[in-house]
Design a protein around this motif. Structure first.
Motif, PDB file in Angstrom:
ATOM      1  N   ILE A 184      65.582  61.819  21.943  1.00 21.53           N
ATOM      2  CA  ILE A 184      65.643  62.669  20.748  1.00 21.53           C
ATOM      3  C   ILE A 184      67.080  63.163  20.552  1.00 21.53           C
ATOM      4  O   ILE A 184      67.713  63.641  21.498  1.00 21.53           O
ATOM      5  N   TYR A 185      67.573  63.022  19.335  1.00 25.00           N
ATOM      6  CA  TYR A 185      68.843  63.658  18.957  1.00 25.00           C
ATOM      7  C   TYR A 185      68.493  64.909  18.161  1.00 25.00           C
ATOM      8  O   TYR A 185      67.939  64.813  17.061  1.00 25.00           O
ATOM      9  N   GLU A 186      68.795  66.059  18.735  1.00 20.87           N
ATOM     10  CA  GLU A 186      68.539  67.306  18.011  1.00 20.87           C
ATOM     11  C   GLU A 186      69.856  67.779  17.401  1.00 20.87           C
ATOM     12  O   GLU A 186      70.795  68.129  18.105  1.00 20.87           O
ATOM     13  N   LEU A 187      69.915  67.756  16.093  1.00 17.15           N
ATOM     14  CA  LEU A 187      71.150  68.078  15.385  1.00 17.15           C
ATOM     15  C   LEU A 187      71.167  69.558  15.001  1.00 17.15           C
ATOM     16  O   LEU A 187      70.275  70.038  14.306  1.00 17.15           O
ATOM     17  N   LEU A 188      72.174  70.274  15.481  1.00 17.53           N
ATOM     18  CA  LEU A 188      72.325  71.697  15.174  1.00 17.53           C
ATOM     19  C   LEU A 188      73.661  71.936  14.491  1.00 17.53           C
ATOM     20  O   LEU A 188      74.586  71.148  14.611  1.00 17.53           O
ATOM     21  N   ASP A 189      73.753  73.058  13.791  1.00 20.79           N
ATOM     22  CA  ASP A 189      75.015  73.492  13.195  1.00 20.79           C
ATOM     23  C   ASP A 189      75.741  74.312  14.255  1.00 20.79           C
ATOM     24  O   ASP A 189      75.236  75.349  14.708  1.00 20.79           O
ATOM     25  N   ALA A 190      76.928  73.857  14.675  1.00 10.95           N
ATOM     26  CA  ALA A 190      77.660  74.517  15.763  1.00 10.95           C
ATOM     27  C   ALA A 190      78.011  75.970  15.457  1.00 10.95           C
ATOM     28  O   ALA A 190      78.269  76.754  16.361  1.00 10.95           O
ATOM     29  N   ARG A 191      77.990  76.349  14.169  1.00 12.48           N
ATOM     30  CA  ARG A 191      78.285  77.745  13.811  1.00 12.48           C
ATOM     31  C   ARG A 191      77.090  78.644  14.069  1.00 12.48           C
ATOM     32  O   ARG A 191      77.233  79.836  14.295  1.00 12.48           O
ATOM     33  N   ILE A 192      75.873  78.041  14.017  1.00 18.09           N
ATOM     34  CA  ILE A 192      74.641  78.835  14.176  1.00 18.09           C
ATOM     35  C   ILE A 192      73.600  78.057  14.997  1.00 18.09           C
ATOM     36  O   ILE A 192      72.520  77.748  14.500  1.00 18.09           O
ATOM     37  N   PRO A 193      73.881  77.783  16.283  1.00 17.79           N
ATOM     38  CA  PRO A 193      72.938  76.971  17.056  1.00 17.79           C
ATOM     39  C   PRO A 193      71.547  77.591  17.210  1.00 17.79           C
ATOM     40  O   PRO A 193      70.557  76.867  17.305  1.00 17.79           O
ATOM     41  N   ILE A 194      71.445  78.915  17.237  1.00 17.84           N
ATOM     42  CA  ILE A 194      70.125  79.547  17.378  1.00 17.84           C
ATOM     43  C   ILE A 194      69.358  79.421  16.064  1.00 17.84           C
ATOM     44  O   ILE A 194      68.217  78.976  16.028  1.00 17.84           O
ATOM     45  N   LEU A 222      75.960  69.171  18.436  1.00 14.22           N
ATOM     46  CA  LEU A 222      76.486  70.358  17.743  1.00 14.22           C
ATOM     47  C   LEU A 222      77.442  69.879  16.657  1.00 14.22           C
ATOM     48  O   LEU A 222      78.634  69.656  16.894  1.00 14.22           O
ATOM     49  N   ASN A 223      76.887  69.681  15.466  1.00 10.65           N
ATOM     50  CA  ASN A 223      77.681  69.145  14.362  1.00 10.65           C
ATOM     51  C   ASN A 223      78.487  70.248  13.682  1.00 10.65           C
ATOM     52  O   ASN A 223      78.218  71.425  13.861  1.00 10.65           O
ATOM     53  N   ILE A 243      70.427  70.349  29.614  1.00 12.43           N
ATOM     54  CA  ILE A 243      70.341  69.538  28.391  1.00 12.43           C
ATOM     55  C   ILE A 243      71.739  69.010  28.054  1.00 12.43           C
ATOM     56  O   ILE A 243      72.710  69.764  28.068  1.00 12.43           O
ATOM     57  N   SER A 244      71.833  67.717  27.760  1.00 14.08           N
ATOM     58  CA  SER A 244      73.121  67.134  27.358  1.00 14.08           C
ATOM     59  C   SER A 244      73.481  67.627  25.962  1.00 14.08           C
ATOM     60  O   SER A 244      72.620  67.686  25.089  1.00 14.08           O
ATOM     61  N   SER A 245      74.743  67.983  25.763  1.00 15.89           N
ATOM     62  CA  SER A 245      75.184  68.387  24.417  1.00 15.89           C
ATOM     63  C   SER A 245      76.518  67.728  24.094  1.00 15.89           C
ATOM     64  O   SER A 245      77.308  67.446  24.986  1.00 15.89           O
ATOM     65  N   VAL A 246      76.728  67.479  22.808  1.00 17.66           N
ATOM     66  CA  VAL A 246      77.961  66.836  22.350  1.00 17.66           C
ATOM     67  C   VAL A 246      78.490  67.600  21.133  1.00 17.66           C
ATOM     68  O   VAL A 246      77.720  67.926  20.225  1.00 17.66           O
ATOM     69  N   LEU A 247      79.794  67.870  21.131  1.00 19.28           N
ATOM     70  CA  LEU A 247      80.442  68.475  19.959  1.00 19.28           C
ATOM     71  C   LEU A 247      80.822  67.357  19.008  1.00 19.28           C
ATOM     72  O   LEU A 247      81.511  66.415  19.394  1.00 19.28           O
ATOM     73  N   VAL A 248      80.355  67.462  17.779  1.00 21.60           N
ATOM     74  CA  VAL A 248      80.564  66.369  16.818  1.00 21.60           C
ATOM     75  C   VAL A 248      81.133  66.915  15.510  1.00 21.60           C
ATOM     76  O   VAL A 248      80.781  68.009  15.073  1.00 21.60           O
ATOM     77  N   ASP A 249      82.046  66.133  14.942  1.00 18.90           N
ATOM     78  CA  ASP A 249      82.503  66.370  13.568  1.00 18.90           C
ATOM     79  C   ASP A 249      82.247  65.038  12.875  1.00 18.90           C
ATOM     80  O   ASP A 249      83.086  64.145  12.901  1.00 18.90           O
ATOM     81  N   ILE A 277      66.166  61.268  15.229  1.00 17.88           N
ATOM     82  CA  ILE A 277      67.038  62.402  14.915  1.00 17.88           C
ATOM     83  C   ILE A 277      66.236  63.477  14.195  1.00 17.88           C
ATOM     84  O   ILE A 277      65.497  63.186  13.259  1.00 17.88           O
ATOM     85  N   VAL A 278      66.332  64.709  14.701  1.00 12.62           N
ATOM     86  CA  VAL A 278      65.630  65.823  14.060  1.00 12.62           C
ATOM     87  C   VAL A 278      66.632  66.952  13.806  1.00 12.62           C
ATOM     88  O   VAL A 278      67.555  67.164  14.581  1.00 12.62           O
ATOM     89  N   GLY A 279      66.436  67.645  12.719  1.00 20.05           N
ATOM     90  CA  GLY A 279      67.332  68.756  12.403  1.00 20.05           C
ATOM     91  C   GLY A 279      66.953  69.391  11.090  1.00 20.05           C
ATOM     92  O   GLY A 279      66.234  68.793  10.292  1.00 20.05           O
ATOM     93  N   ILE A 280      67.428  70.595  10.890  1.00 22.74           N
ATOM     94  CA  ILE A 280      67.130  71.312   9.646  1.00 22.74           C
ATOM     95  C   ILE A 280      67.893  70.672   8.486  1.00 22.74           C
ATOM     96  O   ILE A 280      68.840  69.915   8.709  1.00 22.74           O
TER      97      ILE A 280
END
Length: 280
Positions: A27-37, A57-58, A80-86, A125-128
């Motif tokens: 699973i790729y869980e896509l979050l906004d790095a400005r507001i991960p919660i 963390l996009n 949990i593995s995390s990656v900073l992405v732009d 891929i899942v995300g808001i």
């Protein structure tokens, strides 16, 4: 501000994710790095269970460097593995592919022993909405397959997409929180554009954002708009920004809609500075 939005298709998406879980390895869980919660769906843990997961963390180019480091440490502590992405500038994408291969190493070896070679890794891929999912998919696949737009709700149905590195990706439509227990969560989603602007009062939103930035990044506001925020009310600060940006209508009246749109747009595009609104 009362923000409450849970369209029927969100419920369908949740059911679809559960149903398609057996088709994927990761699973790729896509979050906004400005507001991960705020950008994490609270149901994801229970839906995904023990399926391998990478938190992406996009928009990490828009969040603060310090915030990015703290969040990566947080996920590392949780195992949990995390990656900073732009994803707009293709940063961090190879790392997503490398970690995917690393997580699937054992499974691949077992398949090879059975004589099954080069079986693609299948990811979901899942995300808001509006967290940059379509842009990320296009960058990972090297094509313009997924529709993109700076508006929530562009992705409509499930689709398989071939990625680099022998990966296949199942895209799912954006899934938002069922409801916002906490007003700050709704506000964070509104600030970053995860909720359609048509559902909001843009002036109230801009005032709330300025209020938050005065608490957390006052220097950024001062530098961007050439103002002094010290001992001023939010109203006075917005008024100063309006005067400096020429948002004056007939009879020298402040055009609050115009200045509010400028503030929100400046924040979303990173012009005010690299801002993280939530820390672990």
């Amino acid at each position: 501000m009362n923000i409450n939005w849970y369209p029927g298709h969100m419920k369908k998406t949740k059911e679809s994710i559960k149903k398609n879980l057996q088709l994927v390895d990761i699973i790729y869980e896509l979050l906004d790095a400005r507001i991960p919660i705020s950008s994490e769906n609270p149901d994801i843990d229970s839906i995904v269970g023990d399926k391998p997961r990478i938190v992406i963390l996009n928009k990490s180019d828009l969040s603060s460097h310090e915030g990015n480091m703290k969040w990566q440490q947080y996920y590392q502590n949780k195992g949990i593995s995390s990656v900073l992405v732009d994803s707009l500038n293709n940063r961090g994408l190879n790392e997503v592919i490398n970690i995917s291969n690393e997580l699937m190493k054992e499974k691949k070896l077992k398949l090879e022993k059975k004589g099954i070679k080069n079986k693609p890794i299948r990811a979901m891929i899942v995300g808001i909405p509006n967290v940059g999912k379509s842009t990320l998919i296009n960058s990972l696949s090297g094509r313009k397959g997924a529709k993109t737009g700076n508006r929530p709700g562009i992705t409509k149905g499930n689709q398989w997409i071939k990625l680099k590195g022998n990966l296949e990706l199942l895209d799912t439509p954006g899934i938002l929180w069922p409801k916002f227990e906490d007003e700050s969560v709704g506000l964070n989603l509104a600030f970053t554009g995860a909720i359609k602007d048509e559902l909001l009062d843009i002036e109230s939103l801009a005032f709330k954002l300025v209020e938050r930035l005065v608490e957390t990044y006052p220097q950024f506001l001062e530098d961007r708009y050439n103002i002094n925020v010290h001992e001023k009310t939010t109203y006075e600060i917005v008024e100063n920004i309006a005067q400096n940006r020429g948002c004056i209508g007939k009879g020298q009246e402040i055009d609050f809609t115009k200045v509010s749109n400028i503030i929100i747009d400046d924040f979303r595009k990173g012009r005010i500075g690299r801002i993280t609104l939530e820390l672990p």
